[in-house]
Scaffold this active site. Structure first.
Site, PDB file in Angstrom:
ATOM      1  N   TYR A 121     -12.690  14.161  -7.672  1.00  0.00           N
ATOM      2  CA  TYR A 121     -11.560  13.452  -8.281  1.00  0.00           C
ATOM      3  C   TYR A 121     -10.590  14.443  -8.938  1.00  0.00           C
ATOM      4  O   TYR A 121      -9.381  14.422  -8.690  1.00  0.00           O
ATOM      5  CB  TYR A 121     -12.086  12.444  -9.306  1.00  0.00           C
ATOM      6  N   PHE A 135       0.543   5.320 -10.577  1.00  0.00           N
ATOM      7  CA  PHE A 135      -0.850   5.172 -11.010  1.00  0.00           C
ATOM      8  C   PHE A 135      -1.800   5.004  -9.830  1.00  0.00           C
ATOM      9  O   PHE A 135      -2.995   5.304  -9.958  1.00  0.00           O
ATOM     10  CB  PHE A 135      -1.016   3.920 -11.886  1.00  0.00           C
ATOM     11  N   ASP A 187     -20.191  15.597 -14.004  1.00  0.00           N
ATOM     12  CA  ASP A 187     -19.799  15.391 -15.403  1.00  0.00           C
ATOM     13  C   ASP A 187     -19.774  16.714 -16.178  1.00  0.00           C
ATOM     14  O   ASP A 187     -20.824  17.339 -16.343  1.00  0.00           O
ATOM     15  CB  ASP A 187     -20.815  14.471 -16.112  1.00  0.00           C
ATOM     16  N   ASP A 191       0.842  -1.181   0.000  1.00  0.00           N
ATOM     17  CA  ASP A 191       0.000   0.000   0.000  1.00  0.00           C
ATOM     18  C   ASP A 191       0.888   1.246   0.000  1.00  0.00           C
ATOM     19  O   ASP A 191       1.961   1.236   0.620  1.00  0.00           O
ATOM     20  CB  ASP A 191      -0.830  -0.057   1.290  1.00  0.00           C
TER      21      ASP A 191
HETATM   22  O1  LIG Z   1     -23.131   4.103 -17.724  1.00  0.00           O
HETATM   23  C1  LIG Z   1     -22.648   5.135 -18.190  1.00  0.00           C
HETATM   24  C2  LIG Z   1     -21.298   5.510 -17.968  1.00  0.00           C
HETATM   25  C3  LIG Z   1     -20.845   6.695 -18.513  1.00  0.00           C
HETATM   26  N1  LIG Z   1     -21.684   7.494 -19.224  1.00  0.00           N
HETATM   27  C4  LIG Z   1     -21.188   8.741 -19.799  1.00  0.00           C
HETATM   28  O2  LIG Z   1     -20.100   8.443 -20.640  1.00  0.00           O
HETATM   29  C5  LIG Z   1     -19.095   9.452 -20.546  1.00  0.00           C
HETATM   30  C6  LIG Z   1     -17.797   8.820 -20.166  1.00  0.00           C
HETATM   31  O3  LIG Z   1     -17.913   8.357 -18.814  1.00  0.00           O
HETATM   32  P1  LIG Z   1     -16.815   7.450 -18.116  1.00  0.00           P
HETATM   33  O4  LIG Z   1     -17.305   7.135 -16.746  1.00  0.00           O
HETATM   34  O5  LIG Z   1     -16.442   6.328 -19.018  1.00  0.00           O
HETATM   35  O6  LIG Z   1     -15.558   8.411 -18.061  1.00  0.00           O
HETATM   36  P2  LIG Z   1     -15.424   9.874 -17.417  1.00  0.00           P
HETATM   37  O7  LIG Z   1     -15.411  10.838 -18.569  1.00  0.00           O
HETATM   38  O8  LIG Z   1     -16.378  10.140 -16.353  1.00  0.00           O
HETATM   39  O9  LIG Z   1     -14.027   9.757 -16.682  1.00  0.00           O
HETATM   40  C7  LIG Z   1     -12.830   9.457 -17.344  1.00  0.00           C
HETATM   41  O10 LIG Z   1     -12.195  10.649 -17.681  1.00  0.00           O
HETATM   42  C8  LIG Z   1     -11.980  11.487 -16.574  1.00  0.00           C
HETATM   43  C9  LIG Z   1     -11.385  12.736 -17.097  1.00  0.00           C
HETATM   44  O11 LIG Z   1     -12.371  13.483 -17.695  1.00  0.00           O
HETATM   45  C10 LIG Z   1     -11.111  10.811 -15.544  1.00  0.00           C
HETATM   46  O12 LIG Z   1      -9.790  10.694 -15.999  1.00  0.00           O
HETATM   47  C11 LIG Z   1     -11.654   9.459 -15.162  1.00  0.00           C
HETATM   48  O13 LIG Z   1     -10.756   8.753 -14.358  1.00  0.00           O
HETATM   49  C12 LIG Z   1     -11.953   8.657 -16.379  1.00  0.00           C
HETATM   50  O14 LIG Z   1     -12.612   7.479 -16.007  1.00  0.00           O
HETATM   51  C13 LIG Z   1     -19.607  10.476 -19.542  1.00  0.00           C
HETATM   52  O15 LIG Z   1     -20.208  11.523 -20.234  1.00  0.00           O
HETATM   53  C14 LIG Z   1     -20.663   9.701 -18.755  1.00  0.00           C
HETATM   54  O16 LIG Z   1     -21.696  10.513 -18.255  1.00  0.00           O
HETATM   55  C15 LIG Z   1     -22.998   7.144 -19.449  1.00  0.00           C
HETATM   56  O17 LIG Z   1     -23.754   7.856 -20.078  1.00  0.00           O
HETATM   57  N2  LIG Z   1     -23.437   5.962 -18.899  1.00  0.00           N
END
Ligand SMILES: O=c1ccn([C@@H]2O[C@H](COP(=O)(O)OP(=O)(O)O[C@H]3O[C@H](CO)[C@H](O)[C@H](O)[C@H]3O)[C@@H](O)[C@H]2O)c(=O)[nH]1
Length: 328
Positions: free
Chosen positions: A140, A72, A284, A50
């Site tokens: 985050y 990471f 978001d 850890d």
């Molecule tokens: O079930 C889902 C999951 C996601 N989304 C949408 O899809 C897009 C992408 O979502 P993700 O959860 O795949 O990724 P994020 O953009 O939220 O996050 C990613 O990009 C971020 C930076 O913007 C961070 O680095 C984070 O760790 C990384 O997972 C978003 O608009 C989200 O609202 C949906 O509509 N339905």
């Protein structure tokens, strides 16, 4: 190069480890396996530990004569960070400060740090360049921005040399198909679409269709995990060659809406994902698209995967080969 990779059993970590090994450097993976997978680490030295365990960290650095760290190990889910901020501040801020203490106390000053597009919040310009105002809309992103600022201060005062890479949306999998994305629970868009297409999950929820974008769904910049990994290799080499501390975006420079990603995944699989419109997810931003010109110019980085269907195809290959992820 004797490299300690914290979080090297995770999704981006395990892909980067594979690419670092190809450079001939010695790679030591350090992971507490809370979200990582032991069998995502195939051939490197593995230490289960850890980042809060200063004694084990210091022992590992000395034992393997570590000269640099690729960090990471962190929590990285935007949605969860809004519900459990304490976990995120603790792990991502306090844990990383602890790692820096141990590194500096043991004479290790080179660090490649996983940062995120989430540091920007809702920038007014697109594509986003590194110098625009940072105003994260989620916990985050705030934890990562705090650490970027701390590293800049440590760089000035203690000789830390770091490169922070601000990832946009990591996706895809190594073409070998033996490592890939496997989060429990899965919250990322592409694996969820593929699981929905393959009948492994319930209906896919589209989080919001009333954003100010062309079809009302969020726009993101999707980048293949091996292209991200290759940027770490270049960043590390640059630090060994005396590169000063710096920060780089990493994306493909093209934005896709959630609906476009679903259509692309359905075209790749030839299957249809059951889906419905759901409320927006807290935290978001509407649009996040990267300019990666700086890393191209400074470090000679380029992405190998630029076609979204090719990228999704590599993820699909992993999911089909490993329907239960690493547990299978
Ligand atoms: O079930 C889902 C999951 C996601 N989304 C949408 O899809 C897009 C992408 O979502 P993700 O959860 O795949 O990724 P994020 O953009 O939220 O996050 C990613 O990009 C971020 C930076 O913007 C961070 O680095 C984070 O760790 C990384 O997972 C978003 O608009 C989200 O609202 C949906 O509509 N339905």
């Amino acid at each position: 190069m004797n490299i300690l990779v914290t979080g090297g059993a995770g999704y981006i970590g395990s892909h980067t480890v594979r690419l670092l090994e190809k450079t001939g450097g010695k790679v030591v993976v350090y992971d507490n396996l809370v979200t990582g997978h032991r069998n995502a680490v195939k051939s490197s030295i593995f230490v289960e530990g850890d980042i809060f365990d200063s004694t084990l960290l210091a022992d590992t650095i000395r034992r393997y004569d570590i000269s640099s760290v690729v960090h990471f190990a962190a929590y990285s889910l935007v949605g969860v960070s809004m519900i459990k901020p304490q976990d995120y501040y603790h792990n991502n801020v306090v844990g990383t400060l602890n790692l820096l203490d141990v590194m500096l106390a043991n004479g290790v000053n080179k660090l490649v740090f996983s940062s995120t597009a989430a540091v920007y919040g809702e920038p007014e310009t697109s594509p986003i360049t590194e110098n625009v105002l940072k105003n994260p809309t989620n916990v985050y992103g705030r934890t990562k921005l705090i650490m970027e600022n701390a590293m800049a201060d440590y760089s000035r005062s203690y000789g830390l040399k770091y490169i922070a890479l601000r990832y946009f949306n990591a996706c895809g999998a190594d073409a070998a198909g033996d490592i890939g994305e496997d989060h429990q629970p899965e919250t990322h868009l592409i694996p969820l679409i593929l699981k929905a297409c393959l009948g492994k999950t319930d209906t896919l929820k589209i989080f919001g269709d009333d954003y100010p974008t062309k079809d009302g769904t969020c726009v993101r910049d999707y980048i293949h995990v091996n292209d991200l990994g290759q940027a770490h290799v270049l960043a590390l080499k640059a630090l060994y060659n005396g590169h000063e501390s710096d920060v780089y975006n990493l994306g493909n420079g093209s934005g896709f809406t959630v609906k476009e990603i679903i259509e692309a995944a359905e075209a790749v699989t030839g299957l249809t994902a059951p889906k419905e419109i759901a409320p927006r997810r807290a935290g978001d931003p509407a649009v996040l698209v990267a300019s990666s010109d700086k890393i191209r110019q400074d470090l000679g980085w380029q992405s190998e995967y630029t076609d979204i269907k090719n990228i999704i195809d590599t993820a699909c290959h992993w999911h089909k080969k490993n329907p239960d992820g690493f547990a299978g």
